[in-house]
Write an enzyme that holds these catalytic residues in place. Structure first.
Site, PDB file in Angstrom:
ATOM      1  N   PRO A 148       0.844  -1.208   0.000  1.00 32.29           N
ATOM      2  CA  PRO A 148       0.000   0.000   0.000  1.00 32.29           C
ATOM      3  C   PRO A 148       0.875   1.253   0.000  1.00 32.29           C
ATOM      4  O   PRO A 148       1.325   1.708   1.048  1.00 32.29           O
ATOM      5  CB  PRO A 148      -0.819  -0.139   1.289  1.00 32.29           C
ATOM      6  N   ASP A 182       5.637   2.376   2.720  1.00 32.01           N
ATOM      7  CA  ASP A 182       4.706   1.275   2.948  1.00 32.01           C
ATOM      8  C   ASP A 182       3.803   1.648   4.123  1.00 32.01           C
ATOM      9  O   ASP A 182       4.255   1.723   5.267  1.00 32.01           O
ATOM     10  CB  ASP A 182       5.507   0.006   3.258  1.00 32.01           C
ATOM     11  N   HIS A 183       2.530   1.851   3.835  1.00 28.60           N
ATOM     12  CA  HIS A 183       1.615   2.349   4.859  1.00 28.60           C
ATOM     13  C   HIS A 183       1.289   1.301   5.928  1.00 28.60           C
ATOM     14  O   HIS A 183       0.694   1.625   6.957  1.00 28.60           O
ATOM     15  CB  HIS A 183       0.324   2.838   4.203  1.00 28.60           C
ATOM     16  N   ARG A 184       1.675   0.048   5.689  1.00 26.27           N
ATOM     17  CA  ARG A 184       1.501  -0.962   6.737  1.00 26.27           C
ATOM     18  C   ARG A 184       2.486  -0.747   7.879  1.00 26.27           C
ATOM     19  O   ARG A 184       2.261  -1.194   8.993  1.00 26.27           O
ATOM     20  CB  ARG A 184       1.713  -2.364   6.151  1.00 26.27           C
ATOM     21  N   ILE A 214       4.570   2.486   8.046  1.00 24.44           N
ATOM     22  CA  ILE A 214       4.828   3.910   8.283  1.00 24.44           C
ATOM     23  C   ILE A 214       3.540   4.694   8.088  1.00 24.44           C
ATOM     24  O   ILE A 214       2.803   4.470   7.115  1.00 24.44           O
ATOM     25  CB  ILE A 214       5.914   4.423   7.306  1.00 24.44           C
TER      26      ILE A 214
END
Length: 459
Positions: A252, A431-433, A435
């Site tokens: 993501p 990576d939004h998982r 950060i």
């Protein structure tokens, strides 16, 4: 006195079944130590197998198109007594050791934009089909299955082989070291399926006939609209493309845009290069580039925000204590990502020199696998070309990548008046998982402060 000695494939970073794409010598040729014998092409780069000693080629044991692994016999060389005394870098045949399992922080090269670890590149669950490959069965996209600890451990070649047969690698048990899946495992699985012991074909997702429930790729007869030319992609482009598509689909991505005032830093860079112009021209010094300063500054930011210097491993975050920085290098065959190791222990001048050496090797297709592995964070700089901003694709298994565009003079308000300042556009994809947006904004803000005054990095 003459002696016959063997030249074998040295450590090639755990790659197996690498094709021979060029024969550089023939029987009867005299070779010097470290002279190239054959050229191999792995998933991410070409590399030469060097002669471990000087002598005369008595016999070649490989031919064009053969595939070899570490320890494979390449040639028999007749060496004299004096030449035989030279140290021989001969590797005994061993089982190739994987560079990294997908369940662990992988090493690579790659892209980057992303490239690959390859540099890689890191094995994907399934390569994304290229246009015209609509006959290859799709794989069902399962959000739970793309977690790193659940991705099957297999090379890109094995993944394509399984995809062509309609085999879901998640159902195959690997027999090689570390649970790696080989072609033999896929073949055994298919035999068992034909005998009624397994279900080989992956169930296609409903919808458009591909793994992401999208419409089928359009089939167009371009020739009916005018003249065309069909040009095959290079091997690096095909492998990188599959990995970029995987990274974009599975990670993501969010991109944080910012700007850094590099007016003073650019003045310092130009002054240094002018002062050392004669030494640089004589090859006794390296020309400082803005990318060298960026690498040094990024190391300081990674030290302050260690979450960006990490990799996702299932439910765990692997925080790295080393700082190996990858940078995207444009080559005639496509983008590769050389890795500059231990950047935290080097000054800007040394970073600039090593970057130049790695970039030259990349352009010549002579990067070694280990020179594209172990990256923690990647920088993709388009500043020498142009543009204002872009969204770089993360080089898995890293969790962030920095894109840099062309700097531009802009009017900046200093509280009293507008002053012309040289501003550098920054594009940080993360990576939004792992950060969140606030952390990304702090990252680019602190990076901007360091680039405006690198003395802060010493505090």
């Amino acid at each position: 006195m003459a002696e016959l000695k063997e030249a074998r494939v040295p450590d090639i970073g755990g790659h197996g079944d690498v094709p021979v794409i060029e024969i550089l010598v023939k029987p009867g040729d005299s070779v010097t130590q470290d002279q190239g014998l054959v050229t191999l092409e792995s998933d991410k780069a070409t590399m030469e197998v060097p002669a471990p000693f000087a002598g005369i080629i008595k016999e070649l044991k490989v031919k064009l198109g053969d595939t070899v692994s570490e320890g494979a016999l390449v040639a028999i060389i007749e060496v004299t007594t004096s030449a035989a005394a030279a140290p021989a870098a001969v590797a005994a045949p061993v089982d190739p050791v994987p560079a990294a399992a997908p369940a662990k922080p992988a090493t690579a090269a790659a892209p980057a934009p992303a490239v690959v670890e390859s540099g890689a590149p890191v094995p994907a669950r399934a390569p994304i089909a290229e246009p015209g490959q609509s006959g290859i069965p799709p794989m069902r996209f399962d959000a739970d299955a793309v977690l790193p600890n659940k991705v099957p451990y297999a090379s890109p070649a094995v993944r394509l082989f399984a995809r062509e047969l309609g085999v879901d690698l998640a159902q195959v048990t690997g027999s090689a070291r570390g649970g790696r899946i080989g072609k033999e495992d896929v073949q055994s699985f298919v035999k068992a399926a034909l005998a009624g012991g397994a279900v080989a074909a992956a169930a296609p997702a409903s919808g458009g006939g591909n793994g992401l429930n999208l419409l089928p790729w359009p089939k167009v007869d371009f020739a009916k609209f005018g003249g065309i030319e069909s040009k095959p992609l290079s091997r690096i482009q095909k492998i990188s493309g599959a990995n970029l598509a995987r990274n974009w689909a599975m990670i993501p991505h969010v991109t944080q845009f910012d700007e850094a005032d590099i007016t003073a830093l650019e003045d310092l860079r130009v002054s240094f290069n002018n002062e050392n112009a004669k030494a640089i021209a004589a090859g006794k010094g390296s020309k400082l580039t803005m990318l060298a300063f960026l690498i040094k500054a990024c190391v300081a930011v990674l030290q302050k925000y260690p979450t960006f210097n990490a990799s996702l491993d299932g439910d765990n975050l692997i925080l790295k204590q080393y700082f190996h920085i990858g940078f995207a290098a444009d080559t005639p065959n496509g983008l590769v990502v050389p890795v500059l190791r231990d950047a935290d222990q080097k000054g800007v001048a040394q970073i600039a020199r090593e970057m130049g050496e790695l970039a030259a090797l990349a352009r010549d297709g002579k990067l070694k696998p280990e020179q594209m592995q172990g990256g923690c964070f990647t920088i993709s700089s388009l500043g020498g070309i142009g543009g204002t901003k872009f969204t770089p694709i993360i080089n898995a298994p890293e969790v962030a990548i920095l894109g840099v565009s062309k700097s531009e003079i802009k009017p900046v308000w200093n509280g009293e008046k507008f002053k012309p300042r040289l501003m550098l556009p920054l594009s940080l994809s993360y990576d939004h998982r792992v950060i969140d947006g606030a952390a990304a904004a702090r990252f680019t803000s602190y990076l901007g402060q360091l680039l405006a005054d690198l003395r802060r990095a010493m505090l």
